[in-house]
Design an enzyme around this catalytic site. Structure first.
Site, PDB file in Angstrom:
ATOM      1  N   HIS A 124     -13.198 -38.924 -37.778  1.00 25.42           N
ATOM      2  CA  HIS A 124     -13.339 -37.501 -37.144  1.00 25.42           C
ATOM      3  C   HIS A 124     -14.721 -37.211 -36.357  1.00 25.42           C
ATOM      4  CE1 HIS A 124      -9.342 -36.603 -39.210  1.00 25.42           C
ATOM      5  NE2 HIS A 124      -9.189 -37.406 -38.268  1.00 25.42           N
ATOM      6  N   ASN A 226      -6.475 -36.854 -56.518  1.00 20.93           N
ATOM      7  CA  ASN A 226      -5.937 -35.700 -55.679  1.00 20.93           C
ATOM      8  C   ASN A 226      -5.475 -34.520 -56.866  1.00 20.93           C
ATOM      9  OD1 ASN A 226      -5.249 -33.403 -53.688  1.00 20.93           O
ATOM     10  ND2 ASN A 226      -5.195 -35.244 -52.203  1.00 20.93           N
ATOM     11  N   ALA A 244     -11.822 -34.927 -57.663  1.00 20.16           N
ATOM     12  CA  ALA A 244     -12.650 -36.419 -57.442  1.00 20.16           C
ATOM     13  C   ALA A 244     -14.078 -36.539 -58.254  1.00 20.16           C
ATOM     14  CB  ALA A 244     -12.813 -36.491 -55.732  1.00 20.16           C
TER      15      ALA A 244
END
Length: 272
Positions: A124, A226, A244
């Protein structure tokens, strides 16, 4: 298969020790653990009157370039003040123990790089790689912004050094395609790996969410890290619940790659 973050399954530790090509695919949850707000968080302070998704569009930049540039400069300042967390450092450390490691991230910060990861693909884009809104030429920041910029401040974007058009943030906005070279690198890595970690991502943003599925289709072991359930739960071989920054150092320790005390955070050079 579900596992708590206190229970790293021996088959996963063994798979990590034997892996030749590993992909680590990260999302906003990893950066959030360093204090960087996600797009799902409501904007605060003077920015609270804006909708983050409305600001992150080419149309918003065309209509109000000073508002959009100011918001992204505020975000960049937030990143500059943040530091890599134990997950970033463990991922970098993993790269020193497996033959090949590709880090593919949806995040637009540079925390993976600052933690020591060498091969990072930004699906991104990056807050730190502005480019011209007209000719696309890469630009550089002339000076660093203040450590504590005014929240809500409008800032006129600089002019392109090549053509003079306004410089835009180097991120992928809503309605834009992912950069083709980054997507090509990511898909090849997913198709060629034997172990893929999906860490801190909702598995709902496409096309990026296709990467674990591409790995599965080629026979790779897929591991999800997660705190909450995602659509990937039913497909992943292992679902490790937890932050994490807690899970990844424990996972490396279970494979014999890191410090045996899971309470100690790994650093890029392996020291604590």
């Amino acid at each position: 298969m579900k596992n708590t973050h206190h229970d790293i399954p021996p088959p996963l530790a063994q798979a990590l020790r034997q892996a030749q090509r590993v992909v680590v695919f990260t999302g906003a949850g990893v950066s959030a653990e360093s204090g960087i707000a996600t797009f799902r968080d409501a904007l605060t302070g003077l920015w609270s009157r804006f909708d983050a998704q409305a600001l992150a569009t080419p149309e918003a930049f065309d209509e109000h370039p000073d508002v959009v540039w100011g918001w992204y400069e505020w975000r960049r300042a937030q990143v500059l003040r943040a530091t890599p967390n134990a997950a970033h450092r463990a991922i970098a450390q993993l790269g020193r123990h497996v033959p090949e490691l590709a880090v593919i991230t949806q995040n637009v910060d540079d925390l993976h790089e600052r933690a020591g990861s060498l091969l990072v693909t930004h699906l991104h884009g990056s807050l730190h790689a502005p480019r011209c809104s007209r000719c696309g030429a890469a630009q550089a920041f002339a000076t660093e912004i203040p450590a504590e910029p005014d929240e809500g401040r409008r800032i006129a974007p600089p002019a392109c050094t090549d053509c003079g058009a306004p410089v835009r943030p180097g991120v992928v906005w809503f309605g834009e395609s992912l950069p083709a070279p980054a997507w090509r690198t990511a898909t090849l890595a997913a198709q060629e790996c034997d172990l893929l970690f999906s860490i801190g991502t909702s598995s709902m943003v496409y096309p990026a969410a296709e990467l674990p599925r591409l790995a599965l289709a080629r026979g790779a072991t897929v591991v999800q890290v997660n705190p909450a359930a995602t659509p990937l739960d039913v497909l992943a071989h292992h679902n490790l619940r937890g932050a994490a920054a807690d899970v990844m150092p424990r996972l490396l320790a279970s494979a014999g790659f890191g410090d045996t005390d899971p309470g100690l955070a790994l650093t890029p050079d392996g020291e604590v």
